[in-house]
Design a protein around this motif. Structure first.
Motif, mmCIF file in Angstrom:
data_model
loop_
_atom_site.group_PDB
_atom_site.id
_atom_site.type_symbol
_atom_site.label_atom_id
_atom_site.label_comp_id
_atom_site.label_asym_id
_atom_site.label_seq_id
_atom_site.Cartn_x
_atom_site.Cartn_y
_atom_site.Cartn_z
ATOM 1 N N ARG A 39 0.826 -1.203 0.000
ATOM 2 C CA ARG A 39 0.000 0.000 0.000
ATOM 3 C C ARG A 39 0.863 1.257 0.000
ATOM 4 O O ARG A 39 0.586 2.227 -0.728
ATOM 5 N N ALA A 40 1.915 1.237 0.803
ATOM 6 C CA ALA A 40 2.799 2.410 0.880
ATOM 7 C C ALA A 40 3.478 2.690 -0.454
ATOM 8 O O ALA A 40 3.774 3.847 -0.787
ATOM 9 N N ALA A 41 3.692 1.625 -1.230
ATOM 10 C CA ALA A 41 4.325 1.770 -2.543
ATOM 11 C C ALA A 41 3.311 2.016 -3.650
ATOM 12 O O ALA A 41 3.689 2.165 -4.822
ATOM 13 N N GLY A 42 2.035 2.062 -3.289
ATOM 14 C CA GLY A 42 0.988 2.289 -4.287
ATOM 15 C C GLY A 42 0.754 1.093 -5.188
ATOM 16 O O GLY A 42 0.317 1.248 -6.336
ATOM 17 N N LEU A 43 1.007 -0.109 -4.662
ATOM 18 C CA LEU A 43 0.884 -1.330 -5.470
ATOM 19 C C LEU A 43 -0.099 -2.310 -4.838
ATOM 20 O O LEU A 43 -0.348 -2.283 -3.634
ATOM 21 N N GLN A 44 -0.639 -3.186 -5.664
ATOM 22 C CA GLN A 44 -1.344 -4.343 -5.156
ATOM 23 C C GLN A 44 -0.306 -5.294 -4.562
ATOM 24 O O GLN A 44 0.848 -5.330 -5.012
#
Length: 303
Positions: A39-44
């Motif tokens: 989530r912090a990396a903006g990924l699934q």
């Protein structure tokens, strides 16, 4: 992608088993940390895991040879009841002794807006793959219940799916519905694992085949199957009721009910081997242990 936990030389690691059949160790302490990092990396989570293992070397030993643990140390395991027609039929049989009866409370909860939800287990009472599940000493009619488990984040998001064994005492619950906690909760009365399938990698969670096989002295006595397509309620519906005026801890597991029950004349005995299989999630295997031996065993699920 299937996430797992394993022990190697007294150290506990997180791993992933890809759909290509290769297993990799992950540099994360636990499953929910992995989700939070994604989530912090903006990924699934699946995309995050793919980046983590890119260019890495697979684990040398086959997954089947690893000492697998519960895939997550779930702070709480909750369960839903009477979510399948087969479960309603079984509960009515227990409550009436198999005799015809007018509408029972199990019929009512099956059709009600509010689902049946109950606290099934804590981390210390939950065992993983290959471990022994316990049989109560004051019950003579005990069965496993094969269920799909939802792995939840603290906001109720379904981040993964796992396999659950909701051990149950049919005679205790049948005597009086108020005895439900005693029919459901005791030491080693719940098993989960061996993997967590990342939610976004499951094409249709309402089309999963669930099977339960029970062996005694090498002989297969029970072979039942159902499909999550038979589930009356939606997963988000169950989660929404669980979250009402309640706090969800990250990593909570919600078992969604069983669509298969062993024949009414069957009860588990010490030494029985229980295999629960769900499409793309793997096979959860546990052996039943009797009450006398269970009393001498320690809790296990905090590893």
């Amino acid at each position: 992608m299937r996430i797992f936990r394993y022990k190697e030389q007294s150290h506990i690691h997180l791993g992933v088993w890809t759909d290509e059949g290769k297993a990799y160790r992950l540099d994360a302490p636990d499953f929910m940390t992995l989700v939070q990092e994604a989530r912090a990396a903006g990924l699934q989570p699946a995309a995050h895991v793919a980046k983590l293992i890119e260019g890495g070397s697979p684990i040398e030993r086959p997954v089947e040879e690893l000492e697998l643990l519960t895939p997550i140390v779930a702070p709480e395991v909750w369960a839903a009841g009477v979510t399948y027609m087969r479960s309603r039929e079984a509960r009515n049989y227990e409550a009436t002794g198999g005799k015809p009866a007018p509408e029972t409370f199990y019929d009512k909860v099956y059709d009600a807006e509010r689902p049946e939800l109950f606290l099934k287990s804590t981390a210390a009472r939950t065992v993983g793959p290959g471990e022994r599940v316990g049989l109560r000493g004051d019950s003579t009619w005990q069965v496993p219940e094969a269920e799909l488990g939802l792995v939840l984040d603290s906001d109720g998001t379904i981040v993964g799916y796992t396999i659950g064994n909701d051990m149950s005492c049919r005679d205790i619950e049948g005597d009086n519905p108020l005895y439900l906690p005693q029919a459901k909760v005791w030491k080693r009365s719940c098993a989960i694992g061996p993997f967590i399938r990342l939610a976004e990698t499951v094409t249709d969670p309402y089309a999963l085949q669930i099977s339960c096989r029970i062996y005694r002295d090498g002989e297969k006595l029970v072979d039942e199957s159902a499909n999550t397509a038979q589930l009356k309620r939606r997963y988000e519906e169950l989660v929404s009721f669980l979250a009402r005026d309640n706090e969800l801890f990250a990593g909570t597991v919600l078992l969604t009910g069983t669509g298969l029950v062993p024949p009414n004349q069957f009860t588990l005995t010490p030494g029985d081997r229980i295999e629960i299989e769900i499409d793309s999630l793997g096979v959860l295997v546990n052996e039943a242990v009797g009450a006398h031996e269970l009393a001498a065993m320690s809790v296990t699920g905090l590893n």
